[in-house]
Design a protein around this motif. Structure first.
Motif, PDB file in Angstrom:
ATOM      1  N   PRO A 181       0.830  -1.207   0.000  1.00 30.55           N
ATOM      2  CA  PRO A 181       0.000   0.000   0.000  1.00 30.55           C
ATOM      3  C   PRO A 181       0.870   1.265   0.000  1.00 30.55           C
ATOM      4  CG  PRO A 181      -0.585  -1.450   1.837  1.00 30.55           C
ATOM      5  CD  PRO A 181       0.626  -2.020   1.187  1.00 30.55           C
ATOM      6  N   PRO A 182       0.415   2.332  -0.652  1.00 32.16           N
ATOM      7  CA  PRO A 182       1.207   3.564  -0.719  1.00 32.16           C
ATOM      8  C   PRO A 182       1.633   4.098   0.652  1.00 32.16           C
ATOM      9  CG  PRO A 182      -0.633   3.698  -2.235  1.00 32.16           C
ATOM     10  CD  PRO A 182      -0.817   2.436  -1.436  1.00 32.16           C
ATOM     11  N   TRP A 183       0.775   4.008   1.650  1.00 32.74           N
ATOM     12  CA  TRP A 183       1.145   4.505   2.979  1.00 32.74           C
ATOM     13  C   TRP A 183       2.299   3.696   3.554  1.00 32.74           C
ATOM     14  CZ3 TRP A 183       1.126   1.267   7.105  1.00 32.74           C
ATOM     15  CH2 TRP A 183       0.357   0.103   7.014  1.00 32.74           C
ATOM     16  N   MET A 184       2.314   2.383   3.258  1.00 31.39           N
ATOM     17  CA  MET A 184       3.380   1.521   3.761  1.00 31.39           C
ATOM     18  C   MET A 184       4.687   1.794   3.022  1.00 31.39           C
ATOM     19  SD  MET A 184       4.119  -0.789   5.892  1.00 31.39           S
ATOM     20  CE  MET A 184       4.958  -2.291   6.260  1.00 31.39           C
ATOM     21  N   TYR A 204       6.313   4.810   4.479  1.00 32.49           N
ATOM     22  CA  TYR A 204       6.903   4.463   5.771  1.00 32.49           C
ATOM     23  C   TYR A 204       8.218   3.698   5.572  1.00 32.49           C
ATOM     24  CZ  TYR A 204       7.054   2.179  10.391  1.00 32.49           C
ATOM     25  OH  TYR A 204       7.423   1.711  11.619  1.00 32.49           O
ATOM     26  N   MET A 205       8.191   2.734   4.659  1.00 33.15           N
ATOM     27  CA  MET A 205       9.381   1.928   4.378  1.00 33.15           C
ATOM     28  C   MET A 205      10.518   2.799   3.848  1.00 33.15           C
ATOM     29  SD  MET A 205       7.523  -1.332   2.620  1.00 33.15           S
ATOM     30  CE  MET A 205       9.013  -2.270   2.310  1.00 33.15           C
ATOM     31  N   LYS A 206      10.167   3.755   3.023  1.00 29.14           N
ATOM     32  CA  LYS A 206      11.164   4.652   2.442  1.00 29.14           C
ATOM     33  C   LYS A 206      11.843   5.491   3.526  1.00 29.14           C
ATOM     34  CE  LYS A 206      11.063   8.027  -1.217  1.00 29.14           C
ATOM     35  NZ  LYS A 206      10.219   8.587  -2.264  1.00 29.14           N
ATOM     36  N   ARG A 207      11.055   6.000   4.449  1.00 28.51           N
ATOM     37  CA  ARG A 207      11.617   6.798   5.547  1.00 28.51           C
ATOM     38  C   ARG A 207      12.561   5.963   6.408  1.00 28.51           C
ATOM     39  NH1 ARG A 207       6.893   8.891   8.798  1.00 28.51           N
ATOM     40  NH2 ARG A 207       8.563   9.437  10.222  1.00 28.51           N
ATOM     41  N   LEU A 208      12.155   4.740   6.716  1.00 27.92           N
ATOM     42  CA  LEU A 208      13.001   3.867   7.530  1.00 27.92           C
ATOM     43  C   LEU A 208      14.278   3.480   6.784  1.00 27.92           C
ATOM     44  CD1 LEU A 208      10.311   1.550   9.124  1.00 27.92           C
ATOM     45  CD2 LEU A 208      11.834   3.095  10.340  1.00 27.92           C
ATOM     46  N   ALA A 209      14.149   3.126   5.514  1.00 28.06           N
ATOM     47  CA  ALA A 209      15.315   2.741   4.718  1.00 28.06           C
ATOM     48  C   ALA A 209      16.310   3.895   4.632  1.00 28.06           C
ATOM     49  CB  ALA A 209      14.888   2.302   3.322  1.00 28.06           C
ATOM     50  N   LYS A 210      15.795   5.092   4.413  1.00 28.16           N
ATOM     51  CA  LYS A 210      16.667   6.264   4.321  1.00 28.16           C
ATOM     52  C   LYS A 210      17.430   6.472   5.625  1.00 28.16           C
ATOM     53  CE  LYS A 210      16.775  11.205   3.569  1.00 28.16           C
ATOM     54  NZ  LYS A 210      16.091  12.417   3.894  1.00 28.16           N
ATOM     55  N   ALA A 211      16.743   6.368   6.743  1.00 26.50           N
ATOM     56  CA  ALA A 211      17.389   6.572   8.040  1.00 26.50           C
ATOM     57  C   ALA A 211      18.491   5.538   8.275  1.00 26.50           C
ATOM     58  CB  ALA A 211      16.352   6.510   9.154  1.00 26.50           C
ATOM     59  N   ILE A 212      18.207   4.284   7.971  1.00 24.35           N
ATOM     60  CA  ILE A 212      19.194   3.220   8.181  1.00 24.35           C
ATOM     61  C   ILE A 212      20.402   3.419   7.276  1.00 24.35           C
ATOM     62  CG2 ILE A 212      19.612   0.736   7.902  1.00 24.35           C
ATOM     63  CD1 ILE A 212      16.618   0.358   8.783  1.00 24.35           C
ATOM     64  N   ILE A 215      12.483  -2.440   7.711  1.00 26.13           N
ATOM     65  CA  ILE A 215      11.752  -1.365   7.033  1.00 26.13           C
ATOM     66  C   ILE A 215      10.275  -1.685   6.841  1.00 26.13           C
ATOM     67  CG2 ILE A 215      13.821  -0.474   5.923  1.00 26.13           C
ATOM     68  CD1 ILE A 215      12.749  -1.616   3.251  1.00 26.13           C
ATOM     69  N   GLY A 216       9.855  -2.872   7.285  1.00 30.03           N
ATOM     70  CA  GLY A 216       8.428  -3.131   7.325  1.00 30.03           C
ATOM     71  C   GLY A 216       7.876  -4.284   6.514  1.00 30.03           C
TER      72      GLY A 216
END
Length: 91
Positions: free
Chosen positions: A17-20, A23-31, A61-62
């Protein structure tokens, strides 16, 4: 450390889903930013080449551990992160 084994993964249908994905993109970027800052961009590639680390990253990342398409989705998310953040130095 040697890890040997197999995993049987069921085939799932559907899309992230687009919302997920957001979220995954934000987590991946941080890591990825932390790894680049601490160890450099080569370390990101080195870690992604380790299947155990890749699976852990995928889960962090989810993605569900047993989702089909997890490699495709994870690399798609990572590609977006790298393209949108050239300062990471990953080509």
């Amino acid at each position: 450390m040697s890890v040997i084994g197999i995993a049987e993964l069921p085939l799932h249908s559907g899309k992230v889903p687009p919302w997920m994905a957001k979220y995954m993109k934000r987590l991946a970027k941080a890591i990825v930013e932390v790894i680049v800052e601490e160890y450099g961009p080569r370390e990101v590639v080195k870690r992604l080449a380790d299947p155990i680390w890749f699976q852990a990253f995928n889960n962090a990342i989810g993605m569900d551990w047993d989702s089909s398409g997890s490699t495709t989705v994870t690399l798609g998310i990572l590609r977006q992160v790298v393209e949108e953040n050239p300062h990471l130095g990953i080509v």
